[in-house]
Design a protein around this motif. Structure first.
Motif, short mmCIF file in Angstrom:
data_model
loop_
_atom_site.label_atom_id
_atom_site.label_comp_id
_atom_site.label_asym_id
_atom_site.label_seq_id
_atom_site.Cartn_x
_atom_site.Cartn_y
_atom_site.Cartn_z
N PRO A 1 37.86 56.46 38.88
CA PRO A 1 39.20 55.84 38.98
C PRO A 1 39.46 55.18 40.33
O PRO A 1 40.25 54.25 40.42
CB PRO A 1 40.15 57.03 38.78
N PHE A 2 38.78 55.65 41.39
CA PHE A 2 38.99 55.07 42.72
C PHE A 2 38.04 53.91 43.03
O PHE A 2 38.36 53.02 43.79
CB PHE A 2 38.78 56.14 43.81
N LEU A 3 36.83 53.98 42.43
CA LEU A 3 35.80 53.02 42.84
C LEU A 3 35.45 52.00 41.76
O LEU A 3 34.76 51.02 42.04
CB LEU A 3 34.53 53.79 43.26
N GLY A 4 35.91 52.23 40.57
CA GLY A 4 35.69 51.25 39.50
C GLY A 4 34.36 51.42 38.81
O GLY A 4 33.62 52.38 39.01
N ILE A 5 34.03 50.44 37.98
CA ILE A 5 32.82 50.47 37.18
C ILE A 5 31.58 50.32 38.07
O ILE A 5 31.52 49.41 38.89
CB ILE A 5 32.84 49.30 36.15
N PRO A 6 30.60 51.21 37.93
CA PRO A 6 29.40 51.11 38.78
C PRO A 6 28.44 50.03 38.29
O PRO A 6 27.47 50.31 37.59
CB PRO A 6 28.78 52.51 38.65
N SER A 7 28.70 48.79 38.64
CA SER A 7 27.86 47.68 38.18
C SER A 7 26.83 47.33 39.25
O SER A 7 26.84 47.92 40.34
CB SER A 7 28.74 46.46 37.92
N VAL A 8 25.98 46.34 38.96
CA VAL A 8 24.98 45.94 39.98
C VAL A 8 25.66 45.33 41.21
O VAL A 8 25.07 45.25 42.27
CB VAL A 8 23.91 44.96 39.41
N ARG B 1 32.09 42.15 38.52
CA ARG B 1 32.42 41.97 39.94
C ARG B 1 33.88 42.34 40.11
O ARG B 1 34.76 41.67 39.54
CB ARG B 1 32.26 40.50 40.35
N PRO B 2 34.17 43.37 40.90
CA PRO B 2 35.57 43.73 41.07
C PRO B 2 36.33 42.58 41.74
O PRO B 2 35.76 41.87 42.57
CB PRO B 2 35.52 44.94 42.01
N PRO B 3 37.58 42.36 41.37
CA PRO B 3 38.34 41.29 42.02
C PRO B 3 38.59 41.61 43.49
O PRO B 3 38.40 42.75 43.91
CB PRO B 3 39.66 41.27 41.24
N THR B 4 39.02 40.61 44.26
CA THR B 4 39.30 40.82 45.69
C THR B 4 40.23 42.01 45.83
O THR B 4 41.23 42.14 45.13
CB THR B 4 40.00 39.58 46.28
N ARG B 5 39.88 42.88 46.74
CA ARG B 5 40.62 44.13 46.77
C ARG B 5 41.07 44.53 48.17
O ARG B 5 41.52 45.63 48.39
CB ARG B 5 39.77 45.23 46.15
N GLY C 1 36.24 50.85 47.42
CA GLY C 1 37.52 51.24 46.84
C GLY C 1 38.11 50.10 46.01
O GLY C 1 37.92 48.92 46.34
N LEU C 2 38.82 50.45 44.96
CA LEU C 2 39.42 49.39 44.14
C LEU C 2 40.50 48.65 44.93
O LEU C 2 40.75 47.47 44.71
CB LEU C 2 40.01 49.98 42.86
N GLU C 3 41.14 49.38 45.85
CA GLU C 3 42.06 48.72 46.79
C GLU C 3 41.66 49.18 48.18
O GLU C 3 41.64 50.39 48.46
CB GLU C 3 43.51 49.12 46.49
N ILE C 4 41.26 48.24 49.04
CA ILE C 4 40.75 48.63 50.36
C ILE C 4 41.76 48.23 51.44
O ILE C 4 42.11 47.04 51.57
CB ILE C 4 39.39 47.96 50.64
N PHE C 5 42.22 49.20 52.20
CA PHE C 5 43.19 48.93 53.27
C PHE C 5 42.43 48.50 54.52
O PHE C 5 41.52 49.19 54.97
CB PHE C 5 44.02 50.17 53.58
N VAL C 6 42.80 47.35 55.07
CA VAL C 6 42.13 46.88 56.28
C VAL C 6 43.15 46.66 57.40
O VAL C 6 44.34 46.41 57.13
CB VAL C 6 41.32 45.57 56.06
#
Ligand code: SF4
Ligand code: SF4
Length: 357
Positions: free
Chosen positions: A88-95, A239-243, A349-354
């Protein structure tokens, strides 16, 4: 070279290393089984199996069966957080989103090595398994096992020789192959071909049902077109969207380890900043990495292995912390060349705080 000669060469190779510091990293597959048997013949009695929490129960049973057959204990180690807790935090484990290896496979192998003083892991890696593995040598390293040396006694063996060895010593055939799979390993893996996935789905319906529920949810949340194809096999190249989400700018207060993020929401002590020597408190790049690690930590524990001084731990709040008395300020924990970027939460992370500076 004949198989017999290859065996002698492998035994001679394995006997060069101090037994008390060697363990077999057993995967439950055919190559690993041969490596384990050779190690046993070389006098090595420690083996470990890393249960990624998405293993086939048949493979786990096989691991136990092999331990009984050889008369050795094969320790089964599990990750701090399971695949199902992390997804739930990291999303689908794709290549394109490979958070799985550092968190659910190697994290526990690193902890196991630390606990038992293991310096060498024996593997069943072979060059002809893939193009990528062509470059591997008999003695190697792995960026996800930062302080371990990998010993690969059958690196030059062919698949035919592996099966010949299994037959010669009447070793049990690992599950999976009997059902037409090319390899054992995680049931959910983006590197499996669509054809192999179809076989695995039939063999492991419960795990797949659970995963498909996630896939349907992601397809819905991210508005993925062609949902059926995504759920069938398209997820492998997701590919996860910009996060990345900027949460503020660093402002050091009174030259102390207190940072104010200019969004006004954060004004607190960041525990990890103690890692930075006082005179380096103007090193904003290091500060940024440490703050972002702390802001994005999901408590996976993968980065603990980066610290040679054993100064990092997961605290009672379930996030990364440092025992500053142990810290030598070597800054290895900021090293992004290991563990796929040095921090799983900060990179996947699906949402990464920078934070900016
Ligand atoms: S700091 Fe990063 S790698 Fe370390 S435990 Fe937290 S999320 Fe995992
Ligand atoms: S600076 Fe070095 S010793 Fe200190 S926590 Fe990081 S890796 Fe460990």
């Amino acid at each position: 070279m004949l198989l017999k000669e290859k065996e002698i060469e492998a035994l001679y190779f394995l006997r060069q290393f101090p037994r008390s510091k060697v363990a077999v990293s057993f995967s439950g597959g055919k190559d690993s089984l041969v490596a384990l048997h050779l190690a046993y013949r070389a006098g090595i009695r420690r083996a470990v199996f890393s249960d990624t929490t998405i293993e086939s129960q048949k493979v786990i049973e096989f691991v136990k069966e092999v331990g009984t057959l050889f008369g050795i204990r094969i320790d089964i180690v599990r990750p701090r957080k399971s695949f199902w807790e992390l997804i739930p935090f990291l999303g689908i484990p794709s290549v394109h989103n490979r958070w799985c290896c550092p968190t659910i496979k190697f994290q526990q192998l690193n902890e196991y090595a630390k606990k038992y003083g293991i310096k060498y892991y024996i593997t069943g890696l072979r060059k002809d398994e893939s193009l990528f593995r062509k470059e591997y040598e008999k003695i190697g390293t792995n960026p996800m096992l930062p302080y371990i040396i990998q010993l690969n006694p059958i690196i030059d063996w062919s698949e035919k020789e592996v099966w010949e060895y299994i037959k010669k010593y009447e070793l049990p055939v690992p599950p999976g192959y009997k059902n037409g799979l090319l390899r054992n390993g995680c049931v959910i893996c983006p590197y499996k071909s669509p054809k192999e996935l179809e076989k695995v789905k039939k063999l492991e319906p419960e795990i797949w049902k659970k995963f498909e529920d996630f896939l349907n949810l992601y397809a819905h949340v991210f508005g993925i077109p062609n949902k059926e194809e995504f759920v069938r096999s398209g997820w492998r190249s997701w590919r996860p969207p910009t996060r990345r989400k900027v949460v503020g700018k660093i402002k050091i207060i009174n030259n102390k380890n207190k940072i104010e993020l200019t969004n006004g929401l954060e004004k607190r002590d960041f525990k990890l900043l103690k890692i930075i020597n006082k005179e380096k408190l103007n090193d904003l790049k290091k500060i940024k990495i440490l703050i972002e690690k702390e802001l994005n930590c999901i408590g996976c524990g993968a980065c603990l292995s980066l610290c040679p001084a054993d100064a990092l731990h997961i605290n009672e709040m379930g996030v990364i912390d440092v025992d500053i008395k142990k810290c030598t300020h070597c800054y290895e924990c900021l090293n992004s060349s290991k563990l796929r970027g040095g921090c799983v939460g900060r990179n996947y992370g699906l949402e990464i705080f920078v934070v900016e500076y």
